[in-house]
Design a protein around this motif. Structure first.
Motif, PDB file in Angstrom:
ATOM      1  N   LEU B  64      11.117  15.599  -4.022  1.00 37.30           N
ATOM      2  CA  LEU B  64       9.931  14.983  -3.432  1.00 37.30           C
ATOM      3  C   LEU B  64       9.065  15.998  -2.675  1.00 37.30           C
ATOM      4  N   CYS B  69       5.069  15.952  -7.758  1.00 35.22           N
ATOM      5  CA  CYS B  69       4.874  14.504  -7.987  1.00 35.22           C
ATOM      6  C   CYS B  69       3.486  13.969  -7.658  1.00 35.22           C
ATOM      7  N   PHE B  70       2.563  14.774  -7.154  1.00 30.13           N
ATOM      8  CA  PHE B  70       1.238  14.235  -6.804  1.00 30.13           C
ATOM      9  C   PHE B  70       0.439  13.768  -8.027  1.00 30.13           C
ATOM     10  N   GLY B  71       0.849  14.170  -9.210  1.00 31.29           N
ATOM     11  CA  GLY B  71       0.122  13.736 -10.402  1.00 31.29           C
ATOM     12  C   GLY B  71       0.505  12.341 -10.884  1.00 31.29           C
ATOM     13  N   LEU B  73       0.234   9.336  -9.524  1.00 27.92           N
ATOM     14  CA  LEU B  73      -0.735   8.251  -9.317  1.00 27.92           C
ATOM     15  C   LEU B  73      -1.799   8.251 -10.408  1.00 27.92           C
ATOM     16  N   LEU B  99       7.519   5.527  -1.064  1.00 26.89           N
ATOM     17  CA  LEU B  99       6.264   6.234  -0.806  1.00 26.89           C
ATOM     18  C   LEU B  99       5.153   5.813  -1.760  1.00 26.89           C
ATOM     19  N   PHE B 100       5.485   5.671  -3.017  1.00 22.64           N
ATOM     20  CA  PHE B 100       4.442   5.456  -4.023  1.00 22.64           C
ATOM     21  C   PHE B 100       4.097   3.988  -4.252  1.00 22.64           C
ATOM     22  N   PRO B 102       3.340   1.422  -2.319  1.00 20.12           N
ATOM     23  CA  PRO B 102       2.131   0.882  -1.663  1.00 20.12           C
ATOM     24  C   PRO B 102       0.839   1.434  -2.289  1.00 20.12           C
ATOM     25  N   MET B 103       0.863   2.683  -2.710  1.00 18.79           N
ATOM     26  CA  MET B 103      -0.321   3.269  -3.348  1.00 18.79           C
ATOM     27  C   MET B 103      -0.566   2.582  -4.699  1.00 18.79           C
ATOM     28  N   PHE B 106      -2.011  -0.850  -4.370  1.00 19.49           N
ATOM     29  CA  PHE B 106      -3.429  -0.874  -4.027  1.00 19.49           C
ATOM     30  C   PHE B 106      -4.309  -0.345  -5.158  1.00 19.49           C
ATOM     31  N   PHE B 107      -3.960   0.807  -5.675  1.00 22.77           N
ATOM     32  CA  PHE B 107      -4.864   1.476  -6.631  1.00 22.77           C
ATOM     33  C   PHE B 107      -4.667   1.024  -8.079  1.00 22.77           C
TER      34      PHE B 107
END
Lengths: 308, 308
Positions: B64, B69-71, B73, B99-100, B102-103, B106-107
């Motif tokens: 992590l 891992c930022f890609g 989303l 971590l991911f 909730p994102m 939403f998105f």
């Protein structure tokens, strides 16, 4: 004249292609950098642009769709690795901090600088940034979620002194500031010397307006009247007008209509749908209505107003 | 023979450069795609690779840190826009979902498919994927946070029948599966025909091991013994050995030592520090110890074992 430039980092829409990055751009206003939107890959594009990371202290996010903000985590993280110390300010519609703060807490634990979130309402123009020489105001837009554009404006500058006339009338130094700001000069003998004889007007203020994402919205025309440069989204061509309406996006023709009605000096269109292998059709449709139109593209740099 | 290939999407380390994307790669094993790590920009690189998005159902995250891992989303969001319907499985050390999620909520509200998170412990090898023809097992690594690599292994295949011998002995069809799996054949007359007369051995199983991020760790040698291809991180050159130790990364020489001790068939090094304008120094240091070494680079595709 001092720099006022727009750098396009990415001008695709939600679906990235091999041709376009997601939305992001940087305004260079007198060597201060302002980022507008931060889609995935923005940091890579910023690096490619050779703009100095350290001059970027403010990021403006138009709305909370992924293609306009997924690049924030990587950018913030990289700034940390580079040992940044200056505060970073992120301006956005409500909700961004709540979403991103837990990610930042976890992934960017040891940041060497602070990130401040500033959130605003999007239904009316709000002054969200101001310094000695410029302001940034939101432009209410209409999209599927709260969204706004940004108007970058230089502040009016004092008139230029005509040195020869100042010498001729032997104007004392302590009068100069008043004169720069428009006052006439009264000689010791009581003679009034009109300000216009002592000064030349400063160059007109320059303005840049960013309007994306939005459906066609005449209400913005008044606010962006006469700007030197307008970036307006043009996701679709005319034959997709129904799709544009349905998704709260604009066609190239609609972007041009706005530019014409607002009498802007130049239009740059972007946020292209992935369906266009080649955006020439969008340029043609827009240019037919507003000739001074250019297509955005990655790594393009455009002067705002007269930069000479 | 069926495909077994490694595609490098990004092989930089935390700090992206104009030369490298953050870490991501795709294993193509018999036309099923498996992504390993998903740094920012992975979806753009995946698109550039022309690999079929729809064949990718499993993503393995080594640890992590944002550059791995930022890609996610953007990738997940794009799959939704493309109307994907198949489930997507994300395998990672503990914590990613919290971590991911909730994102994503939403998105990626209206995803047309489901995302499943599968989390594992990293202190010992865990079988995390299995299908008819292959398995994926974690390789415990040592980094600043829980981290593991991944071992992709084909399953042994049944022997090949020698058609002429089957005909000669008039072996009935219902015996064939047993024979493929190694049994001898007993004729109606009671004669025993050795399996080796009836079959040729299947091609040896092929194996790929991914080991990043990690400090030098001899404990992995046993598990990756004899793999056809080893990707091992080589963040630093020898003169930065102290820095490598401090940050729990490896030098190119250490990667090569592991490759030599594990008797792997080929080594590919990557996860290069941004300080190397040119990775030739890393290649030279590694090749001196383990000659069959190549440098990772974006868009490189390497066969795992003998693909002819």
């Amino acid at each position: 004249m001092e720099k006022f430039e727009l750098h396009i980092l990415g001008c695709g829409s939600a679906l990235p292609t091999t041709r376009h990055f997601a939305t992001s751009q940087v305004v260079n206003l007198r060597e201060k950098l302002f980022m507008i939107d931060c889609g995935e890959g923005a940091q890579m594009q910023l690096r490619k642009s050779r703009l100095k990371f350290s001059r970027l202290n403010h990021i403006f996010i138009s709305h909370l769709h992924g293609d306009h903000c997924f690049g924030l985590l990587g950018l913030i993280s990289t700034f940390g690795l580079l040992g940044r110390t200056a505060d970073l300010h992120i301006h956005s519609p409500r909700g961004l901090e709540e979403l991103f703060a837990p990610m930042l807490d976890f992934f960017c634990k040891k940041l060497t600088y602070q990130v401040f979130f500033h959130e605003f309402e999007t239904h009316e123009p709000v002054l969200i940034y101001e310094d000695r020489s410029a302001t940034v105001t939101t432009i209410p837009l209409r999209h599927r979620i709260p969204c706004c554009g940004f108007l970058f404006e230089e502040k009016p500058r004092p008139n230029h002194i005509i040195r020869e006339m100042i010498d001729f009338y032997q104007v004392p130094v302590y009068e100069l500031n008043r004169i720069k700001n428009g006052a006439d000069y009264v000689t010791p003998e009581g003679e009034i010397v009109a300000n216009s004889r002592l000064t030349r007007p400063a160059s007109p203020v320059r303005k840049y307006a960013y309007c994306s994402d939005t459906c066609y919205r005449e209400e913005i025309i008044e606010q962006i009247k006469g700007v030197d440069l307008l970036f307006h989204e043009a996701t679709f061509a005319q034959n997709e007008a129904a799709r544009a309406k349905e998704t709260f996006h604009s066609t190239a023709a609609q972007a041009a209509e706005i530019a014409r009605a607002a009498e802007v000096k130049q239009l740059v269109i972007g946020h292209f749908s992935a369906r266009y292998e080649n955006e020439q059709i969008l340029l043609e449709e827009a240019s037919g209505i507003f000739p001074v139109t250019v297509l955005a593209k990655e790594n393009l740099c455009i002067s705002v107003g007269n930069n000479e």
